[in-house]
Design a protein around this motif. Structure first.
Motif, short mmCIF file in Angstrom:
data_model
loop_
_atom_site.label_atom_id
_atom_site.label_comp_id
_atom_site.label_asym_id
_atom_site.label_seq_id
_atom_site.Cartn_x
_atom_site.Cartn_y
_atom_site.Cartn_z
N SER A 182 -86.17 -15.33 -10.31
CA SER A 182 -87.62 -15.16 -10.33
C SER A 182 -87.97 -13.69 -10.45
CB SER A 182 -88.24 -15.75 -9.07
OG SER A 182 -87.59 -15.25 -7.94
N LYS A 183 -89.11 -13.44 -11.03
CA LYS A 183 -89.64 -12.10 -11.24
C LYS A 183 -88.63 -11.17 -11.90
CE LYS A 183 -91.54 -11.67 -7.00
NZ LYS A 183 -92.31 -11.00 -5.95
N ARG A 210 -89.44 -15.18 -15.38
CA ARG A 210 -90.45 -14.20 -14.97
C ARG A 210 -91.34 -14.71 -13.84
NH1 ARG A 210 -90.44 -12.70 -20.34
NH2 ARG A 210 -91.99 -14.25 -20.92
N GLN A 211 -91.41 -16.04 -13.70
CA GLN A 211 -92.32 -16.62 -12.70
C GLN A 211 -91.82 -16.42 -11.28
OE1 GLN A 211 -93.59 -20.67 -12.92
NE2 GLN A 211 -93.40 -20.70 -15.14
N GLN A 212 -92.80 -16.41 -10.39
CA GLN A 212 -92.47 -16.46 -8.97
C GLN A 212 -92.33 -17.93 -8.60
OE1 GLN A 212 -95.32 -14.19 -6.92
NE2 GLN A 212 -94.21 -14.21 -4.99
#
Lengths: 556, 213
Positions: free
Chosen positions: A157-158, A508-510
């Motif tokens: 994530s991120k 890229r998402q949380q």
């Protein structure tokens, strides 16, 4: 014991063996892709290739490395084929003509292994072993690593990093594919598969005639052909050839090799996302549809009256194109397993199967090679369909579309939709053009609806990177060589780019914590919905074409 | 060297890495791996790895894995031998009657192709006349081509309809032939895999050895 009873026991033994290998192999592959430690041999390889193994790549860089490797592979293989008469061990084979060499290079690099040539009269030993068989390993590795990059999209994530293409490819080859091939190859040798580099030699037969006996490094190629879901036969008759598949035991073992890795990769997925129930859910979908295919083909081949085969009724058995030692059960189990994976090896003539039995092999491929599909390609295809399913579920019952802690937003759905549309578009365009144009239409062998099925089967097989054939269609022509090569490349690599893009977008998402509104994607309800989505998508896409081909023939 | 490479544009570097990659993997999986496997095959499984060759009076006559044709110079089936299945493995030349390993393959005729149906009916007539059996007694494998065209086996039922004819041609009793057929019949592997088969070449060799014409 009746043939039917023996057939079911053979299937039972296969299921037991696959189940026994599922956890250890799946866990092992997860370890291969997550450990920080490089082997010394691997460090040497990275140095020779000239890359930094600790460079984590963005999805675009990962995709460019993959595409560069594949493009160079096509050129390299094309070069070997075109120059084979100047190389060692050519066995007097001429250089492969340009159109055929192009088609074959595209075919082996895309893991399709569609073959417009017959091995025993076209390819020298070196071309087979250092050209074609290398791609049996590498195309399988590429399929697996793309799936793993997508899985990292769920794991991470991120970040915009998905791993390193070279490290993933090297590890799966060194730590998994080669050891599997060594063990499996030795078992095949013990079962009687040949492995030599003797020149073709002519003998005087018992009754005084002459027969030329071919040779070749077959066992080492046969094992990875099955285990890498490649399917390109050393000989024209592929796995029906007694030198490739000499006994009922080798037949059973080759089916095992076809299925073991694609099934185990669902475990790898579950392990990597730290929720093994998710892997079991995907496995359940795959097993249900695989068993349905096995049951369907077995039924129609043994009940050939229901299968709509006049020839079998006249002969009192559906044995045309079937080897005596395998029988109907061995043929049906192989035919189902080779078409639900992207293998495409054949141990009986699919063109001569009953209309409904042959129709199922076609439908198996049309499913998009996800049950369990090709090594890697099956997993990423299934994950895309799972994403579509949570989206559909969200529309139906107002659930938040989430999968493995990631939101399914418009960006993810665009990648998923593009992924799904590529294959049917290439299949239907290729089939339509080939039926519409005079020259490609002339390649048909069998009259009536069966002729349409031959062409539809060819493009479905090529676009889904399967490679099996309704071999009556004469495809070593400029049209099928050229167009087929393009179809295979587009239908393999465009979806891979969308998959990597999807992985990048997810990474890229949380992560979102599960809430009361989250659909539980490890429950039977989801398994049922996923099966439904697969069947509806395929049904809507291919039903008209299937109705004009196998259904029209079987119900005539 | 490394510094020079870093100055090249990214896509060029990627393709150079790819070229080095394919060379490295070709050496590993395309040379070292198959040659090591070849060494194992030739030492541990010598006979099998070389094609399960069959000898008769010290000379190689074929492979127990490949069918051969037992026909006269004109292509008529020889009555003293068990006949293999019909074979689509032929060059198409008029004196190539099938079982030709240079042309392995199936007929690929569709299940409703009139050509296939006509072929099957013609073979049924021929077998019926040759072995003096009614068409309803002819097993399917006797009138259909195999997948490889090289199928070395026939079904026990197919062997059974040929016993009387072979016995008559060799002037021996059907029981003597039946005993040999039984000896060269293999059951299912592990009791459940595949189908029972009779290996035609090994059976015919045993006949020639024991009851020469």
């Amino acid at each position: 014991m009746s043939s039917a009873a023996a057939g079911w026991l053979q299937l039972g033994l296969l299921v037991a063996a696959l189940a026994a290998c599922y956890l250890p192999l799946g866990n092992y592959m997860a370890h291969v892709f997550t450990t920080d430690r490089h082997w010394r041999l691997e460090r040497g390889i990275y140095r020779l290739i000239g890359i930094n193994p600790d460079n984590d790549q963005k999805w675009g860089a990962y995709a460019r490395s993959m595409l560069a490797f594949s493009a160079i592979s096509v050129l390299f293989l094309y070069g070997i084929e075109r120059l084979q008469s100047y190389l060692l061990l050519s066995e007097g084979m001429k250089n492969v003509p340009p159109a055929l060499a192009w088609n074959t290079a595209a075919s082996f690099v895309t893991n399709t292994n569609w073959q417009n040539y017959s091995g025993e009269s076209t390819m020298g030993y070196l071309t087979q072993m250092s050209g074609l068989a290398v791609q049996n390993f590498m195309s399988a590795a590429v399929g697996i690593v793309v799936a793993i990059a997508l899985v990292r999209g769920f794991m991470r994530s991120k970040t915009d990093r998905l791993g390193n293409f070279w490290v993933d490819t090297t590890r799966i080859t060194i730590r998994y594919l080669i050891p599997l091939a060594v063990i499996g190859g030795i078992i095949l040798m013990a079962g009687g598969v040949i492995d030599n580099i003797a020149s073709y030699h002519t003998v005087t037969t018992l009754s005084g005639a002459h027969q030329t006996i071919p040779g070749g490094p077959v066992a080492s190629q046969e094992v990875i052909k099955q285990a890498g879901n490649n399917g390109g036969g050393f000989f024209n008759a592929n796995s029906a050839h007694p030198f490739e598949n000499p006994s009922p035991f080798t037949n059973w073992f080759e089916i095992f090799l076809i299925l073991v890795t694609p099934f185990a990769l669902t475990r790898t997925f579950g392990k990597m996302v730290k929720d093994t129930r998710q892997g079991f859910a995907l496995l359940a979908v795959m097993v249900v549809l695989w068993l349905a295919a096995v049951g369907g083909i077995s039924f129609f081949e043994s009940h050939y009256n229901a299968g709509g085969a006049t020839a079998a009724q006249v002969a009192h058995g559906a044995t045309e194109g079937v080897e005596t030692r395998f029988g109907t059960a061995g043929c049906s189990l192989f035919a189902a397993s080779t078409t639900v994976t992207s293998t495409g090896a054949v141990n009986c003539s699919h063109d001569s199967l009953t209309p409904f039995g042959g129709g199922i092999t076609l439908a198996d491929m049309a499913l998009g090679e996800v049950v369990p599909g090709g090594v890697g390609a099956g997993l990423y295809g299934m994950l895309v369909l799972a994403i579509v399913t949570v989206f559909v579920g969200g529309l139906m019952v107002g659930r938040t579309p989430e999968y493995i802690g990631k939101k399914i937003r418009p960006a993810e759905m665009k990648y998923a939709a593009l992924y799904f549309l590529t294959t049917p578009a290439t299949v239907l365009a290729g089939t339509g053009l080939s039926i519409g144009l005079r020259v490609p239409r002339a390649s048909i062998l069998n009259p009536g609806p069966h002729g349409l099925t031959e062409i539809l089967y060819a493009f479905t097989s090529m676009a889904n990177n399967n490679g099996s054939a309704f071999a009556g269609l004469a495809t070593n022509t400029y049209w099928y060589n050229t167009v087929g090569g393009i179809v295979m490349l587009v239908a393999r690599f465009a979806p891979m780019i969308f998959v990597l893009g999807l992985g990048g977008s997810l990474a890229r998402q949380q992560p979102v914590p599960a809430s009361a509104g989250t659909m539980e994607t490890h429950k039977p309800l989801f398994v049922g919905m996923l099966i439904g989505v697969i069947l509806v998508l395929i049904g809507l896409t291919y039903f008209p074409a299937l109705a004009l081909g196998p259904f029209a023939e079987g119900l005539h | 060297m490394r510094r020079q490479m870093n100055r090249l544009p990214g896509y060029v570097r990627q393709h150079i890495a790819a070229l080095r990659g394919i060379v490295v993997f070709t050496v590993l999986t395309g040379i070292i791996y198959p040659l090591a496997m070849l060494a194992v095959a030739q030492t541990a499984f010598h006979d099998k790895a070389n094609g399960s060759l069959v000898t008769y009076h010290g000379r190689i006559i074929g492979s127990s894995l490949l069918c051969q044709e037992f026909v006269s110079a004109k292509g008529a089936p020889l009555p003293q031998y068990f006949q293999p299945r019909p074979s689509a493995a032929t060059s198409g030349a008029s004196n190539d009657y099938g079982c030709d390993p240079l042309y392995s393959g199936a007929s690929n005729l569709g299940p409703n192709n009139p050509k296939l149906i006509a072929q099957i009916k013609a073979r049924q007539k021929q077998v019926s006349a040759f072995d003096h059996v009614p068409i309803s007694n002819i097993p399917p494998d006797a009138v259909t081509a195999s997948g490889s065209g090289l199928d070395p086996d026939i079904s026990p039922a197919n062997a059974a309809i040929q016993v009387d004819r072979v016995a008559a041609a060799r002037h021996i009793t059907p029981a003597q032939v039946e005993a040999l057929v039984k000896e060269y019949t293999t059951g299912r592997a592990l009791g459940i895999l595949g189908e029972p088969v009779v290996n035609v070449l090994l059976l015919n060799r045993a006949l020639d050895e024991k009851y020469p014409v």
